[in-house]
Design a protein around this motif. Structure first.
Motif, PDB file in Angstrom:
ATOM      1  N   LEU A  32       4.662  -6.417  25.647  1.00  0.00           N
ATOM      2  CA  LEU A  32       3.814  -6.640  26.815  1.00  0.00           C
ATOM      3  C   LEU A  32       3.693  -5.361  27.619  1.00  0.00           C
ATOM      4  N   ALA A  33       2.693  -5.309  28.487  1.00  0.00           N
ATOM      5  CA  ALA A  33       2.536  -4.218  29.450  1.00  0.00           C
ATOM      6  C   ALA A  33       2.483  -4.838  30.840  1.00  0.00           C
ATOM      7  N   LEU A  34       3.207  -4.246  31.791  1.00  0.00           N
ATOM      8  CA  LEU A  34       3.205  -4.711  33.182  1.00  0.00           C
ATOM      9  C   LEU A  34       2.360  -3.740  34.000  1.00  0.00           C
ATOM     10  N   LYS A  35       1.316  -4.248  34.612  1.00  0.00           N
ATOM     11  CA  LYS A  35       0.402  -3.417  35.404  1.00  0.00           C
ATOM     12  C   LYS A  35       0.347  -3.938  36.833  1.00  0.00           C
ATOM     13  N   GLY A  36       0.106  -3.068  37.783  1.00  0.00           N
ATOM     14  CA  GLY A  36      -0.083  -3.489  39.166  1.00  0.00           C
ATOM     15  C   GLY A  36       1.221  -3.701  39.915  1.00  0.00           C
ATOM     16  N   ALA A  37       1.113  -4.378  41.054  1.00  0.00           N
ATOM     17  CA  ALA A  37       2.242  -4.587  41.963  1.00  0.00           C
ATOM     18  C   ALA A  37       2.690  -6.039  41.934  1.00  0.00           C
ATOM     19  N   PHE A  38       3.973  -6.251  41.642  1.00  0.00           N
ATOM     20  CA  PHE A  38       4.564  -7.583  41.633  1.00  0.00           C
ATOM     21  C   PHE A  38       5.469  -7.727  42.849  1.00  0.00           C
ATOM     22  N   TRP A  39       5.612  -8.952  43.365  1.00  0.00           N
ATOM     23  CA  TRP A  39       6.545  -9.183  44.467  1.00  0.00           C
ATOM     24  C   TRP A  39       7.968  -9.156  43.931  1.00  0.00           C
ATOM     25  N   HIS A  40       8.167  -9.740  42.750  1.00  0.00           N
ATOM     26  CA  HIS A  40       9.492  -9.773  42.122  1.00  0.00           C
ATOM     27  C   HIS A  40       9.781  -8.445  41.432  1.00  0.00           C
ATOM     28  N   ARG A  41      11.067  -8.212  41.151  1.00  0.00           N
ATOM     29  CA  ARG A  41      11.431  -7.046  40.345  1.00  0.00           C
ATOM     30  C   ARG A  41      10.735  -7.149  38.996  1.00  0.00           C
ATOM     31  N   ARG A  42      10.341  -6.026  38.462  1.00  0.00           N
ATOM     32  CA  ARG A  42       9.602  -6.009  37.204  1.00  0.00           C
ATOM     33  C   ARG A  42      10.433  -6.560  36.043  1.00  0.00           C
ATOM     34  N   GLY A  43      11.739  -6.331  36.065  1.00  0.00           N
ATOM     35  CA  GLY A  43      12.619  -6.899  35.043  1.00  0.00           C
ATOM     36  C   GLY A  43      12.624  -8.426  35.092  1.00  0.00           C
ATOM     37  N   THR A  44      12.565  -8.983  36.300  1.00  0.00           N
ATOM     38  CA  THR A  44      12.499 -10.429  36.469  1.00  0.00           C
ATOM     39  C   THR A  44      11.177 -10.966  35.934  1.00  0.00           C
ATOM     40  N   VAL A  45      10.092 -10.251  36.219  1.00  0.00           N
ATOM     41  CA  VAL A  45       8.771 -10.659  35.733  1.00  0.00           C
ATOM     42  C   VAL A  45       8.772 -10.699  34.200  1.00  0.00           C
ATOM     43  N   LEU A  46       9.322  -9.661  33.573  1.00  0.00           N
ATOM     44  CA  LEU A  46       9.386  -9.625  32.115  1.00  0.00           C
ATOM     45  C   LEU A  46      10.233 -10.783  31.584  1.00  0.00           C
ATOM     46  N   GLY A  47      11.359 -11.041  32.214  1.00  0.00           N
ATOM     47  CA  GLY A  47      12.235 -12.131  31.787  1.00  0.00           C
ATOM     48  C   GLY A  47      11.561 -13.489  31.880  1.00  0.00           C
ATOM     49  N   ARG A  48      10.832 -13.720  32.965  1.00  0.00           N
ATOM     50  CA  ARG A  48      10.140 -15.006  33.130  1.00  0.00           C
ATOM     51  C   ARG A  48       8.982 -15.135  32.141  1.00  0.00           C
ATOM     52  N   ALA A  49       8.293 -14.025  31.878  1.00  0.00           N
ATOM     53  CA  ALA A  49       7.223 -14.051  30.875  1.00  0.00           C
ATOM     54  C   ALA A  49       7.803 -14.353  29.502  1.00  0.00           C
ATOM     55  N   ALA A  50       8.972 -13.779  29.201  1.00  0.00           N
ATOM     56  CA  ALA A  50       9.631 -14.025  27.915  1.00  0.00           C
ATOM     57  C   ALA A  50      10.022 -15.493  27.781  1.00  0.00           C
ATOM     58  N   MET A  51      10.563 -16.084  28.855  1.00  0.00           N
ATOM     59  CA  MET A  51      10.937 -17.507  28.805  1.00  0.00           C
ATOM     60  C   MET A  51       9.698 -18.379  28.601  1.00  0.00           C
ATOM     61  N   TRP A  52       8.611 -18.043  29.297  1.00  0.00           N
ATOM     62  CA  TRP A  52       7.371 -18.808  29.181  1.00  0.00           C
ATOM     63  C   TRP A  52       6.839 -18.742  27.748  1.00  0.00           C
ATOM     64  N   LEU A  53       6.811 -17.528  27.183  1.00  0.00           N
ATOM     65  CA  LEU A  53       6.331 -17.350  25.814  1.00  0.00           C
ATOM     66  C   LEU A  53       7.227 -18.083  24.807  1.00  0.00           C
ATOM     67  N   ASN A  54       8.537 -17.949  24.993  1.00  0.00           N
ATOM     68  CA  ASN A  54       9.483 -18.559  24.065  1.00  0.00           C
ATOM     69  C   ASN A  54       9.428 -20.082  24.105  1.00  0.00           C
ATOM     70  N   ALA A  55       9.123 -20.654  25.269  1.00  0.00           N
ATOM     71  CA  ALA A  55       9.002 -22.104  25.376  1.00  0.00           C
ATOM     72  C   ALA A  55       7.806 -22.605  24.578  1.00  0.00           C
ATOM     73  N   ARG A  56       6.795 -21.761  24.432  1.00  0.00           N
ATOM     74  CA  ARG A  56       5.590 -22.152  23.719  1.00  0.00           C
ATOM     75  C   ARG A  56       5.592 -21.726  22.253  1.00  0.00           C
ATOM     76  N   ILE A  57       6.294 -20.622  21.969  1.00  0.00           N
ATOM     77  CA  ILE A  57       6.372 -20.105  20.606  1.00  0.00           C
ATOM     78  C   ILE A  57       7.847 -19.811  20.307  1.00  0.00           C
ATOM     79  N   PRO A  58       8.607 -20.810  19.885  1.00  0.00           N
ATOM     80  CA  PRO A  58      10.052 -20.634  19.694  1.00  0.00           C
ATOM     81  C   PRO A  58      10.434 -19.579  18.658  1.00  0.00           C
ATOM     82  N   GLU A  59       9.504 -19.200  17.793  1.00  0.00           N
ATOM     83  CA  GLU A  59       9.802 -18.207  16.759  1.00  0.00           C
ATOM     84  C   GLU A  59       9.966 -16.799  17.323  1.00  0.00           C
ATOM     85  N   ILE A  60       9.546 -16.590  18.572  1.00  0.00           N
ATOM     86  CA  ILE A  60       9.681 -15.269  19.191  1.00  0.00           C
ATOM     87  C   ILE A  60      11.161 -14.951  19.369  1.00  0.00           C
ATOM     88  N   VAL A  61      11.557 -13.781  18.897  1.00  0.00           N
ATOM     89  CA  VAL A  61      12.952 -13.350  18.983  1.00  0.00           C
ATOM     90  C   VAL A  61      13.152 -12.390  20.150  1.00  0.00           C
TER      91      VAL A  61
END
Length: 116
Positions: A32-61
């Motif tokens: 993924l690429a993170l662009k722009g300004a987030f309110w949360h820490r960028r590491g948190t944003v990546l982690g939440r995106a990973a959880m969201w993706l993994n919930a929908r596509i469990p094959e993601i490692v």
């Protein structure tokens, strides 16, 4: 708070302009690429995106960013000698002071978000 993905009027009105872009899917790894300004820490944003993706596509490692600098919440501007001249905050503005207050109190603002 509530999880928000996509463009929404309320966050945009306070300067939250962050966007997550899909760069590549290579087998079980998503980049993924993170662009722009987030309110949360960028590491948190990546982690939440990973959880969201993994919930929908469990094959993601693994979910990673294209450039590790994208995970930095501050950009250091250096002079020709390598000395840090200033730090630029890449997060969205703390529109109501909540993030600063929570950090001062020793609380993790990422556990709540900008909207109580």
């Amino acid at each position: 708070g509530q999880q928000m993905f996509g463009c929404h009027e309320r966050p945009a009105s306070i300067g939250v302009t962050g966007a997550i872009e899909l760069v590549e899917i290579s087998g079980p790894e998503v980049t993924l690429a993170l662009k722009g300004a987030f309110w949360h820490r960028r590491g948190t944003v990546l982690g939440r995106a990973a959880m969201w993706l993994n919930a929908r596509i469990p094959e993601i490692v693994e979910v990673v960013v294209a450039d590790m600098d994208e995970l930095q919440d501050f950009e250091e501007i250096r002079d020709e000698f390598g000395e840090v001249m200033m730090r630029v905050d890449k997060r969205s503005p703390d529109f109501n002071g909540d993030r600063e207050t929570m950090e001062y109190q020793g609380l993790d603002p990422d556990m709540r978000g900008p909207f109580p």
